[in-house]
Write a protein that holds these residues in place. Structure first.
Motif, PDB file in Angstrom:
ATOM      1  N   ALA A   1       8.733  -3.169 -16.034  1.00  0.00           N
ATOM      2  CA  ALA A   1       9.644  -1.825 -15.953  1.00  0.00           C
ATOM      3  C   ALA A   1      11.147  -1.984 -15.753  1.00  0.00           C
ATOM      4  CB  ALA A   1       9.363  -1.536 -14.390  1.00  0.00           C
ATOM      5  N   LYS A   2      11.769  -0.798 -15.440  1.00  0.00           N
ATOM      6  CA  LYS A   2      13.353  -0.957 -15.241  1.00  0.00           C
ATOM      7  C   LYS A   2      13.645  -1.113 -13.653  1.00  0.00           C
ATOM      8  CE  LYS A   2      13.891   2.711 -19.084  1.00  0.00           C
ATOM      9  NZ  LYS A   2      14.592   4.481 -18.421  1.00  0.00           N
ATOM     10  N   ILE A   3      14.919  -1.817 -13.775  1.00  0.00           N
ATOM     11  CA  ILE A   3      14.773  -1.824 -12.180  1.00  0.00           C
ATOM     12  C   ILE A   3      15.076  -0.594 -11.467  1.00  0.00           C
ATOM     13  CG2 ILE A   3      17.122  -3.118 -10.956  1.00  0.00           C
ATOM     14  CD1 ILE A   3      17.139  -5.912 -12.824  1.00  0.00           C
ATOM     15  N   GLU A   4      15.985   0.267 -12.143  1.00  0.00           N
ATOM     16  CA  GLU A   4      16.243   2.004 -11.760  1.00  0.00           C
ATOM     17  C   GLU A   4      14.554   1.762 -10.873  1.00  0.00           C
ATOM     18  OE1 GLU A   4      16.907   1.558 -15.281  1.00  0.00           O
ATOM     19  OE2 GLU A   4      19.239   0.472 -13.973  1.00  0.00           O
TER      20      GLU A   4
ATOM     21  N   GLY B   1       9.252  -6.701  14.192  1.00  0.00           N
ATOM     22  CA  GLY B   1      10.286  -6.733  13.710  1.00  0.00           C
ATOM     23  C   GLY B   1      11.708  -7.474  12.305  1.00  0.00           C
ATOM     24  N   CYS B   2      10.359  -8.523  11.897  1.00  0.00           N
ATOM     25  CA  CYS B   2      10.335  -9.388  10.994  1.00  0.00           C
ATOM     26  C   CYS B   2      11.649  -8.846   9.850  1.00  0.00           C
ATOM     27  CB  CYS B   2       9.680 -10.630  10.452  1.00  0.00           C
ATOM     28  SG  CYS B   2       9.298 -11.052  11.706  1.00  0.00           S
ATOM     29  N   PRO B   3      12.442  -9.357   9.143  1.00  0.00           N
ATOM     30  CA  PRO B   3      12.855  -8.438   7.709  1.00  0.00           C
ATOM     31  C   PRO B   3      12.170  -8.994   6.944  1.00  0.00           C
ATOM     32  CG  PRO B   3      14.551 -10.562   8.963  1.00  0.00           C
ATOM     33  CD  PRO B   3      13.719 -10.063   9.534  1.00  0.00           C
ATOM     34  N   VAL B   4      11.790  -8.098   5.483  1.00  0.00           N
ATOM     35  CA  VAL B   4      11.600  -7.355   4.809  1.00  0.00           C
ATOM     36  C   VAL B   4      13.117  -7.627   3.813  1.00  0.00           C
ATOM     37  CG1 VAL B   4       9.893  -7.261   2.891  1.00  0.00           C
ATOM     38  CG2 VAL B   4       8.943  -7.617   5.297  1.00  0.00           C
ATOM     39  N   ASP B   5      12.968  -8.435   2.660  1.00  0.00           N
ATOM     40  CA  ASP B   5      14.375  -8.895   2.091  1.00  0.00           C
ATOM     41  C   ASP B   5      13.367  -7.981   0.462  1.00  0.00           C
ATOM     42  OD1 ASP B   5      16.712  -9.156   3.261  1.00  0.00           O
ATOM     43  OD2 ASP B   5      15.824 -11.095   3.411  1.00  0.00           O
ATOM     44  N   ILE B   6      13.521  -7.745  -0.484  1.00  0.00           N
ATOM     45  CA  ILE B   6      13.024  -6.996  -1.658  1.00  0.00           C
ATOM     46  C   ILE B   6      14.754  -7.360  -2.796  1.00  0.00           C
ATOM     47  CG2 ILE B   6      12.490  -5.306  -3.200  1.00  0.00           C
ATOM     48  CD1 ILE B   6      10.321  -6.521  -0.911  1.00  0.00           C
ATOM     49  N   SER B   7      14.578  -8.208  -3.473  1.00  0.00           N
ATOM     50  CA  SER B   7      15.828  -8.250  -4.404  1.00  0.00           C
ATOM     51  C   SER B   7      15.527  -7.749  -5.903  1.00  0.00           C
ATOM     52  CB  SER B   7      16.154  -9.640  -4.719  1.00  0.00           C
ATOM     53  OG  SER B   7      16.731  -9.479  -3.319  1.00  0.00           O
ATOM     54  N   ILE B   8      15.687  -7.445  -6.995  1.00  0.00           N
ATOM     55  CA  ILE B   8      15.137  -6.725  -8.472  1.00  0.00           C
ATOM     56  C   ILE B   8      16.476  -7.314  -9.208  1.00  0.00           C
ATOM     57  CG2 ILE B   8      14.047  -4.899  -9.163  1.00  0.00           C
ATOM     58  CD1 ILE B   8      13.895  -3.334  -6.833  1.00  0.00           C
ATOM     59  N   TYR B   9      15.894  -8.552 -10.131  1.00  0.00           N
ATOM     60  CA  TYR B   9      17.075  -8.730 -10.735  1.00  0.00           C
ATOM     61  C   TYR B   9      15.665  -9.140 -12.661  1.00  0.00           C
ATOM     62  CZ  TYR B   9      14.895 -13.124  -8.468  1.00  0.00           C
ATOM     63  OH  TYR B   9      13.631 -13.857  -8.082  1.00  0.00           O
ATOM     64  N   LYS B  10      16.516  -9.693 -13.085  1.00  0.00           N
ATOM     65  CA  LYS B  10      16.130 -10.349 -14.563  1.00  0.00           C
ATOM     66  C   LYS B  10      16.168 -11.954 -14.318  1.00  0.00           C
ATOM     67  CE  LYS B  10      15.584  -6.390 -17.227  1.00  0.00           C
ATOM     68  NZ  LYS B  10      14.563  -6.498 -18.010  1.00  0.00           N
ATOM     69  N   GLU B  11      15.048 -12.905 -15.025  1.00  0.00           N
ATOM     70  CA  GLU B  11      14.792 -13.789 -15.286  1.00  0.00           C
ATOM     71  C   GLU B  11      14.477 -13.726 -16.558  1.00  0.00           C
ATOM     72  OE1 GLU B  11      12.269 -17.007 -12.866  1.00  0.00           O
ATOM     73  OE2 GLU B  11      14.387 -15.820 -11.674  1.00  0.00           O
ATOM     74  N   PHE B  12      14.622 -14.093 -17.249  1.00  0.00           N
ATOM     75  CA  PHE B  12      14.453 -14.700 -18.927  1.00  0.00           C
ATOM     76  C   PHE B  12      14.154 -13.578 -19.921  1.00  0.00           C
ATOM     77  CE2 PHE B  12      13.696 -18.972 -15.973  1.00  0.00           C
ATOM     78  CZ  PHE B  12      14.612 -19.569 -17.192  1.00  0.00           C
TER      79      PHE B  12
ATOM     80  N   GLU C   1      12.619 -10.670 -18.146  1.00  0.00           N
ATOM     81  CA  GLU C   1      11.882 -10.474 -17.720  1.00  0.00           C
ATOM     82  C   GLU C   1      12.205  -9.773 -15.955  1.00  0.00           C
ATOM     83  OE1 GLU C   1       8.330 -10.347 -17.908  1.00  0.00           O
ATOM     84  OE2 GLU C   1       8.360 -11.294 -19.530  1.00  0.00           O
ATOM     85  N   THR C   2      11.377  -8.360 -15.689  1.00  0.00           N
ATOM     86  CA  THR C   2      12.075  -8.556 -14.340  1.00  0.00           C
ATOM     87  C   THR C   2      11.431  -8.710 -13.619  1.00  0.00           C
ATOM     88  OG1 THR C   2      12.072  -5.913 -15.405  1.00  0.00           O
ATOM     89  CG2 THR C   2      12.127  -5.691 -12.812  1.00  0.00           C
ATOM     90  N   ILE C   3      12.093  -8.997 -11.788  1.00  0.00           N
ATOM     91  CA  ILE C   3      11.168  -9.875 -11.224  1.00  0.00           C
ATOM     92  C   ILE C   3      11.861  -9.259  -9.906  1.00  0.00           C
ATOM     93  CG2 ILE C   3      11.803 -12.099 -10.187  1.00  0.00           C
ATOM     94  CD1 ILE C   3      10.243 -11.784 -13.044  1.00  0.00           C
TER      95      ILE C   3
END
Length: 166
Positions: free
Chosen positions: A17-20, A95-106, A108-110
């Protein structure tokens, strides 16, 4: 045992899927309700309820309601980072932080999810490190399925309990 190893976990999934589109699935109430929650309510810093399709902002607070559970079971937290494109962070259990990062790798959208600052006593290692990571594995699988045009995998029946799709 070195308990500091249990203070965070990282999960990754490739999604066709698209990053957006992936970002909107995390950073709008309507997006979260498509794959994750029965109801997602967010309020801005003034206490005004956000529109379902509005991109969330840092400082927004939330109330999340789960499929398979009554309205008495609610998760409350706050948006910490919302860069409007590929990074989203919020507080979760304890209250623990959850970080979401979306990026391209090889090509693929990760989607990478990191939950950190988990307590490392024996009880919380089991409840939060193991429990939260197990839950996120399922939710990320459901996100992938929904965004790739597949099935919605969540259990929506609150009378049906003790299933992995809750």
């Amino acid at each position: 045992m070195n308990t500091s190893a249990f203070s965070q976990f990282r999960l990754r999934v490739n999604i066709n899927a698209k990053i957006e589109d992936i970002y909107r699935a995390w950073a709008t109430p309507a997006g979260l309700e498509k794959w994750f929650l029965r109801k997602a309510e967010f309020k801005d810093s003034q206490g005004t309820l956000r529109d379902k399709d509005t991109l969330l902002q840092a400082g927004d607070t939330y109330e999340w309601y789960w499929h398979g559970y009554s309205d008495e079971v609610v998760e409350r937290g706050k948006v910490i980072v919302a860069n409007q494109k590929d990074k989203f962070q919020f507080t979760f259990s304890l209250g623990c932080p959850v970080d979401i990062s979306i990026y391209k790798e090889f090509g693929e959208t990760i989607v990478a999810l990191v939950e950190s600052d988990l307590p490392v006593d024996d009880t919380n290692i089991i409840k939060h490190y193991i429990g939260d990571s197990r839950g996120w594995i399922f939710y990320l699988t459901n996100l992938k399925s929904v965004l790739e045009g597949g099935l919605y995998l969540r259990n929506k029946n609150e009378n049906l309990t003790d299933v992995i799709t809750a």
